[in-house]
Scaffold this active site. Structure first.
Site, mmCIF file in Angstrom:
data_model
loop_
_atom_site.group_PDB
_atom_site.id
_atom_site.type_symbol
_atom_site.label_atom_id
_atom_site.label_comp_id
_atom_site.label_asym_id
_atom_site.label_seq_id
_atom_site.Cartn_x
_atom_site.Cartn_y
_atom_site.Cartn_z
ATOM 1 N N GLU A 1 0.815 -1.218 0.000
ATOM 2 C CA GLU A 1 0.000 0.000 0.000
ATOM 3 C C GLU A 1 0.849 1.270 0.000
ATOM 4 O OE1 GLU A 1 -2.894 -0.424 3.106
ATOM 5 O OE2 GLU A 1 -3.763 -2.204 2.176
ATOM 6 N N LYS B 1 -15.606 -1.377 2.050
ATOM 7 C CA LYS B 1 -14.840 -1.882 0.911
ATOM 8 C C LYS B 1 -15.829 -2.445 -0.100
ATOM 9 C CE LYS B 1 -10.643 -3.154 3.441
ATOM 10 N NZ LYS B 1 -9.891 -4.289 4.040
#
Length: 435
Positions: free
Chosen positions: A205, A344
């Site tokens: 990330e 999400k």
């Protein structure tokens, strides 16, 4: 003119070099939308099913040709002829077509790709930005970002159990300034790590994954970076957050949080009560504003006890715990577990269900944090969703890697387009905490 005439999926690669889906939707008018689907590394056991081929001779078994075929041969046939603006009807039709509680037949990745592409095609048809189409005229809140600048756990090879160490520029006046603050801290952190002889390679990330001596070493180093960048730690400046991803090191048989899984021999092994004590210790010692998945996804008693202990002081986010699912969220609200939900889109599989989860959270006084996945693409839809829903917070990685920066750059564009209407709430994004 707004009738869907064609739906087409192809296999593309995500930010980890693994296959994922890209779906295109076309209408009679020529309006067009494209959606790409992200993928997680640490996944909740109750998430909607990401359909993979399992053919080890191709992409190590991670191919998505089955999902692609499901879009091109099954879903396309079912939704061609629908008005592209009828998002809910299209999403419901795909859910019914799948017919399973976890989208295991067609694949949540197949369904989500279509859902996003439909919304983008509708926005294109109406000639409005995606966030305006999804959110209407009241769209105005730019999210406060959670910037994952140190990666541990399943996202890196660093010997730290917690998966993410994040900074949040809660004292910034605008999103643009908040992003600058975060970038400057990121670069200050890199200098500090280099000076200590620590690795500055980045994880999935975009955060660093150095060999720290433990959790507190990571936090102390971030605090030094905040100071070195010229900012203060706290409500007027930058605060800290964790994603513990506790399910990744919870031992179900022994019912303990086993830090040795990531931190090696000699690391702590904590009971549920000790895990709560440890998190409280950290909150008392450092300027922490948010903790995600502090307890295992099935440790409901632990979650309730943690919320009782820290729920008025710190945002307690359920990710694996809620998996963007209104059924689990409703139970959490009823039982007083957590005070926030991570959103999400691929955990649930359609935009309709995603928006329902955000709405349910807000109605219950929970915050909603719109989030990326560790396996991302250049698709920036989550930036538009965060603004469209006035969610107030977004979690989309560090200040490096184009798959993360794509979302931040889209938010800069949106803030520019909104002009004087744009609001950045910073610390006020945590509206359910007692400050």
């Amino acid at each position: 003119m707004s009738i869907i005439t064609d739906v087409y999926a192809r296999e593309v690669l995500d930010s980890r070099g693994n296959p994922t889906l890209e779906v295109e939707v076309y209408t009679e008018s020529g309006a067009f939308g494209r959606g790409m689907v992200p993928s997680g590394a640490s996944t909740g056991e109750h998430e909607a099913v990401e359909l993979r081929d399992g053919d080890k001779s191709r992409y190590l078994g991670l191919g998505t040709q089955k999902a692609v075929d499901n879009v091109n041969n099954i879903i396309a046939e079912a939704i061609i002829g629908y008005d592209v603006r009828d998002q809910q009807a299209i999403d419901r039709a795909m859910i019914a077509l799948d017919g399973t509680p976890n989208k295991g037949k067609l694949g949540a990745n197949a369904i989500l790709g279509v859902s996003i592409a439909v919304a983008r095609a509708a926005a294109d048809y109406l000639e409005v930005p995606l966030y305006t189409y999804l959110g209407g005229f009241n769209t105005k809140v730019l999210p406060t970002p959670m910037m994952n600048i140190i990666n541990g756990g399943s996202h890196s090879d660093a010997p730290i159990a917690f998966q993410e160490f994040m900074i949040m520029p809660v004292g910034a006046p605008t999103f643009k300034e908040g992003l600058r603050w975060g970038a400057e801290v990121f670069h200050a952190l890199k200098k500090i790590l280099k000076a200590r002889g620590l690795v500055t390679a980045v994880g999935d990330e975009g955060g660093f994954a150095p060999k720290f001596e433990g959790t507190e070493d990571g936090v102390e180093t971030i605090l030094k970076a905040i100071e070195a960048a010229g900012y203060e730690a706290g409500e007027n400046g930058i605060m800290i957050g964790f994603d513990c991803a506790s399910s990744e090191f919870y031992d179900k048989e022994r019912k303990v949080y086993d830090y040795t899984k990531f931190e090696g021999e000699g690391a702590a092994v904590r009971t549920s009560a000790e895990q709560i004590d440890y998190l409280e210790e950290l909150v008392n010692k450092y300027p922490i504003i948010t903790i995600e998945d502090g307890m295992d996804e099935n440790d409901w008693e632990g979650w309730k006890a943690l919320t009782e202990r820290l729920g008025k002081r710190v945002q307690l986010v359920g990710d694996d715990f809620f998996v963007t699912n209104t059924e689990y969220l409703a139970r959490g609200i009823k039982e007083g577990a957590a005070n926030s939900i991570l959103i999400k889109v691929n955990q649930i599989g359609t935009l309709t269900e995603t928006f329902e989860a955000i709405e349910m959270a807000k109605e219950a006084g929970y915050t909603a944090v719109v989030s990326h996945r560790s396996g991302e693409t250049e698709d920036s839809t989550i930036a538009d969703i965060a603004v469209a829903t006035n969610a107030g917070q977004i979690k989309t990685g560090s200040l490096s890697r184009t798959d993360r920066i794509a979302k931040y750059n889209q938010l800069l564009r949106i803030e520019d387009q909104l002009g004087e209407v744009a609001q950045y709430k910073g610390i006020k994004s945590f509206y359910n905490l007692k400050k």
